[in-house]
Design a protein around this motif. Structure first.
Motif, PDB file in Angstrom:
ATOM      1  N   VAL A  26      -6.426 -11.187  94.278  1.00  0.00           N
ATOM      2  CA  VAL A  26      -5.037 -11.304  93.988  1.00  0.00           C
ATOM      3  C   VAL A  26      -3.888 -11.230  95.316  1.00  0.00           C
ATOM      4  CG1 VAL A  26      -5.029 -10.310  91.816  1.00  0.00           C
ATOM      5  CG2 VAL A  26      -4.487  -9.030  93.573  1.00  0.00           C
ATOM      6  N   GLY A  27      -4.530 -10.819  96.445  1.00  0.00           N
ATOM      7  CA  GLY A  27      -3.663 -10.799  97.468  1.00  0.00           C
ATOM      8  C   GLY A  27      -4.318  -9.936  98.626  1.00  0.00           C
ATOM      9  N   ASN A  28      -3.813  -9.807  99.690  1.00  0.00           N
ATOM     10  CA  ASN A  28      -4.358  -8.952 100.664  1.00  0.00           C
ATOM     11  C   ASN A  28      -3.584  -8.071 101.558  1.00  0.00           C
ATOM     12  OD1 ASN A  28      -2.779 -10.556 102.259  1.00  0.00           O
ATOM     13  ND2 ASN A  28      -4.425 -11.178 103.778  1.00  0.00           N
TER      14      ASN A  28
ATOM     15  N   VAL B 132      -0.580  -4.843  96.738  1.00  0.00           N
ATOM     16  CA  VAL B 132       0.886  -5.109  96.328  1.00  0.00           C
ATOM     17  C   VAL B 132       0.971  -6.686  96.170  1.00  0.00           C
ATOM     18  CG1 VAL B 132       3.379  -5.180  97.126  1.00  0.00           C
ATOM     19  CG2 VAL B 132       1.867  -3.239  97.768  1.00  0.00           C
ATOM     20  N   VAL B 133       1.490  -7.373  95.202  1.00  0.00           N
ATOM     21  CA  VAL B 133       1.596  -8.740  94.835  1.00  0.00           C
ATOM     22  C   VAL B 133       2.824  -8.975  94.784  1.00  0.00           C
ATOM     23  CG1 VAL B 133       1.029 -10.686  93.219  1.00  0.00           C
ATOM     24  CG2 VAL B 133      -0.367  -8.354  93.247  1.00  0.00           C
ATOM     25  N   LEU B 134       3.241 -10.085  95.792  1.00  0.00           N
ATOM     26  CA  LEU B 134       4.804 -10.312  96.163  1.00  0.00           C
ATOM     27  C   LEU B 134       5.088 -11.732  96.074  1.00  0.00           C
ATOM     28  CD1 LEU B 134       5.256 -10.745  99.422  1.00  0.00           C
ATOM     29  CD2 LEU B 134       4.295  -8.442  99.377  1.00  0.00           C
ATOM     30  N   GLU B 135       6.421 -11.809  95.803  1.00  0.00           N
ATOM     31  CA  GLU B 135       6.855 -13.400  96.011  1.00  0.00           C
ATOM     32  C   GLU B 135       6.954 -13.623  97.335  1.00  0.00           C
ATOM     33  OE1 GLU B 135      11.094 -14.604  94.805  1.00  0.00           O
ATOM     34  OE2 GLU B 135       9.782 -15.128  92.866  1.00  0.00           O
ATOM     35  N   GLU B 136       6.084 -14.528  97.895  1.00  0.00           N
ATOM     36  CA  GLU B 136       6.137 -14.866  99.449  1.00  0.00           C
ATOM     37  C   GLU B 136       7.401 -15.128  99.728  1.00  0.00           C
ATOM     38  OE1 GLU B 136       3.715 -14.073 101.371  1.00  0.00           O
ATOM     39  OE2 GLU B 136       2.247 -13.597  99.709  1.00  0.00           O
ATOM     40  N   GLU B 137       8.360 -16.124  99.200  1.00  0.00           N
ATOM     41  CA  GLU B 137       9.349 -16.582  99.959  1.00  0.00           C
ATOM     42  C   GLU B 137      10.728 -15.489 100.095  1.00  0.00           C
ATOM     43  OE1 GLU B 137      11.062 -19.850  98.253  1.00  0.00           O
ATOM     44  OE2 GLU B 137       9.354 -21.212  98.545  1.00  0.00           O
ATOM     45  N   THR B 138      10.670 -14.517  99.089  1.00  0.00           N
ATOM     46  CA  THR B 138      11.789 -13.598  99.038  1.00  0.00           C
ATOM     47  C   THR B 138      11.418 -12.245  99.607  1.00  0.00           C
ATOM     48  OG1 THR B 138      11.394 -12.913  96.911  1.00  0.00           O
ATOM     49  CG2 THR B 138      12.805 -14.850  97.467  1.00  0.00           C
TER      50      THR B 138
ATOM     51  N   LYS C 101       8.170   0.801  88.212  1.00  0.00           N
ATOM     52  CA  LYS C 101       9.474   0.710  87.361  1.00  0.00           C
ATOM     53  C   LYS C 101      10.469  -0.024  88.194  1.00  0.00           C
ATOM     54  CE  LYS C 101       8.590   5.229  84.733  1.00  0.00           C
ATOM     55  NZ  LYS C 101       9.045   6.302  84.972  1.00  0.00           N
ATOM     56  N   ILE C 102      10.785   0.135  89.412  1.00  0.00           N
ATOM     57  CA  ILE C 102      11.682  -0.472  90.413  1.00  0.00           C
ATOM     58  C   ILE C 102      11.308  -1.941  90.244  1.00  0.00           C
ATOM     59  CG2 ILE C 102      12.771  -0.692  92.423  1.00  0.00           C
ATOM     60  CD1 ILE C 102      12.129   2.389  93.002  1.00  0.00           C
ATOM     61  N   ALA C 103       9.891  -2.138  90.609  1.00  0.00           N
ATOM     62  CA  ALA C 103       9.251  -3.664  90.457  1.00  0.00           C
ATOM     63  C   ALA C 103       9.733  -4.416  89.232  1.00  0.00           C
ATOM     64  CB  ALA C 103       7.867  -3.638  90.833  1.00  0.00           C
ATOM     65  N   SER C 104       9.494  -3.585  88.056  1.00  0.00           N
ATOM     66  CA  SER C 104      10.015  -4.005  86.693  1.00  0.00           C
ATOM     67  C   SER C 104      11.023  -4.710  86.563  1.00  0.00           C
ATOM     68  CB  SER C 104       9.301  -3.415  85.679  1.00  0.00           C
ATOM     69  OG  SER C 104      10.041  -2.283  85.672  1.00  0.00           O
ATOM     70  N   ASP C 105      12.110  -3.836  87.357  1.00  0.00           N
ATOM     71  CA  ASP C 105      13.461  -4.293  87.426  1.00  0.00           C
ATOM     72  C   ASP C 105      14.110  -5.168  88.432  1.00  0.00           C
ATOM     73  OD1 ASP C 105      13.964  -2.351  85.098  1.00  0.00           O
ATOM     74  OD2 ASP C 105      14.712  -0.652  86.664  1.00  0.00           O
TER      75      ASP C 105
ATOM     76  N   ARG D 130       9.971 -10.261  97.154  1.00  0.00           N
ATOM     77  CA  ARG D 130      10.201  -9.375  96.059  1.00  0.00           C
ATOM     78  C   ARG D 130       8.922  -9.013  95.342  1.00  0.00           C
ATOM     79  NH1 ARG D 130      10.378 -10.191  90.642  1.00  0.00           N
ATOM     80  NH2 ARG D 130      10.353 -12.448  90.946  1.00  0.00           N
ATOM     81  N   VAL D 131       8.653  -7.682  94.939  1.00  0.00           N
ATOM     82  CA  VAL D 131       7.435  -7.261  94.725  1.00  0.00           C
ATOM     83  C   VAL D 131       7.174  -7.569  93.150  1.00  0.00           C
ATOM     84  CG1 VAL D 131       5.925  -5.148  94.048  1.00  0.00           C
ATOM     85  CG2 VAL D 131       7.232  -5.313  96.486  1.00  0.00           C
ATOM     86  N   GLU D 132       6.238  -8.214  92.705  1.00  0.00           N
ATOM     87  CA  GLU D 132       6.085  -8.657  91.287  1.00  0.00           C
ATOM     88  C   GLU D 132       5.251  -7.384  90.583  1.00  0.00           C
ATOM     89  OE1 GLU D 132       4.260 -12.353  91.430  1.00  0.00           O
ATOM     90  OE2 GLU D 132       5.862 -13.333  91.997  1.00  0.00           O
ATOM     91  N   ARG D 133       4.220  -6.833  90.990  1.00  0.00           N
ATOM     92  CA  ARG D 133       3.299  -5.913  90.383  1.00  0.00           C
ATOM     93  C   ARG D 133       2.259  -5.405  91.504  1.00  0.00           C
ATOM     94  NH1 ARG D 133       0.704 -10.751  89.623  1.00  0.00           N
ATOM     95  NH2 ARG D 133      -1.610 -10.647  89.680  1.00  0.00           N
TER      96      ARG D 133
END
Length: 386
Positions: free
Chosen positions: A193-195, A173-179, A226-230, A181-184
């Protein structure tokens, strides 16, 4: 009461209930799944969620943790032996004051289809989010933190993620560290790409159900992307330990992590004494003989008899087991009401099903023994004993 509970199937024509708005009552759906083949021979006797883990059925750990954050109804999404599950959990429904019902599949529905099947039970006039859990995940279940995080970000869904040492083995799961929010999502990445991986614990708004059709669907591969893309999917890093205990080696690892967590958070629950080495959980009704050495990382269940001189380490001893004098057991699971003979040696992920009787001085190196067997000769290499 459970005896009046109904199981809804994929060919049901039930209409949405008219109970009205139930206020801030939280619900949870546990994905019980199918046949538990990876935990055989234990699952030949009971459904996987009822297999003992640290002296109580693994699903009961989850239900108790859900109860502690105000969940009042737990729905079991199940396609295998629902009557066994419901009959067993009936006493806990009264004891915990949690309503326990089931939503039964007539065909495998994946990890998202069961949510569509149980839609009316999950929503039931309320706009509150609901929990979804995989039944074979153990952790410290930080549900209150998850609720706080979910309500703070304003998204549609929150998944818990856990850090792993080798992310190339998993879907990352690749996410924006500060918030958060899942990116992809990246399946078994060749480059780093992450751990962080999906921990199988979710908090979802009812609107997520609008994205799921009543058909076999994967929540991980079809719905969450799909939820992540939104930009409405968030992830919270799970504090403490995590383990999927759906197969024997991971079960034993999970037991070690669970007992270590007890040491940190509830040390009084662990056993003490001259016969104890490290983290050990012994049921109060078990009998421990003189000269035993038990631990580290051992659970001894109710009504067990451990005779003098026995050595136990990294193992689970389930209800009603008798271990005779000077036997040695390590890295193994001993199923309910089994017997291990004098001077026997059981090791290397040996799994004894229910009511298995190992003779005196017998050696088992990774034997997987089906229920109701007598073992009178050595098992020299890992094999299934039918």
């Amino acid at each position: 009461m459970l005896r009046n509970a109904k199981c809804y199937s994929t060919n049901s024509t039930n209409k949405k209930g008219k109970s009205g708005n139930l206020g801030l009552i939280m619900k949870a759906l546990i994905l019980v799944g199918g046949f538990g083949t990876r935990l055989r021979p234990l699952t030949l006797s009971v459904p996987k969620p009822l297999v003992d883990f640290a002296n109580k059925p693994m699903i009961l750990h989850q239900i108790e943790a859900l109860k502690n954050v105000g969940v009042t109804e737990v729905i079991l999404a199940i396609n295998y032996r629902p009557e066994v599950m419901l009959n067993f959990l009936k006493e806990f429904e009264d004891k915990l004051s949690v309503k326990i019902t089931c939503s039964q599949e007539t065909e495998p529905m994946g990890t998202a289809g069961p949510l569509a099947l149980a839609r009316d039970k999950l929503v039931d006039g309320s706009d509150e989010p609901f929990f979804v859990l995989n039944s074979d995940v153990v952790s410290e279940y930080p549900f209150s933190e998850l609720i706080t995080f979910h309500k703070s970000h304003g998204g549609e869904a929150t998944i818990m993620v856990t850090k792993v040492d080798e992310p190339s083995k998993y879907g990352v799961v690749v996410l924006e560290e500060e918030t958060g929010r899942v990116e992809r999502f990246v399946e078994k990445p060749k480059i780093f790409v992450g751990n962080k991986i999906n921990a199988g614990i979710y908090l979802l708004n009812p609107s997520v159900l609008d994205r799921i059709e009543l058909k076999p669907t994967s929540i991980e591969k079809e719905i969450f992307p799909k939820i992540a893309s939104d930009q409405k999917l968030y992830a919270m890093v799970l504090p403490g330990f995590w383990m999927d205990i759906g197969q024997p080696r991971d079960y034993i690892t999970g037991l070690r992590l669970y007992l270590d967590s007890l040491r940190k958070n509830s040390p009084s629950k662990l056993s003490q004494g001259v016969h104890v080495l490290g983290n050990v959980l012994v049921h109060e009704s078990a009998i421990i003989g003189d000269g035993c050495l038990i631990g580290p990382d051992v659970a001894v269940g109710p009504s067990c008899v451990i005779e003098p001189g026995v050595r136990l380490s990294r193992c689970s001893i389930m209800k009603g087991v008798k271990i005779k004098k000077h036997a040695c057991i390590s890295n193994s699971i001993i199923g309910w009401h089994s017997t291990v003979g004098q001077w026997a040696r059981i090791e290397n992920m040996t799994i004894l099903g229910e009511d298995v009787h190992v003779g005196d001085e017998v050696y088992s190196n990774g034997g997987v023994v089906l229920p109701h067997k007598d073992i009178k000769s050595n098992i020299l290499k890992p094999e299934i004993v039918m």
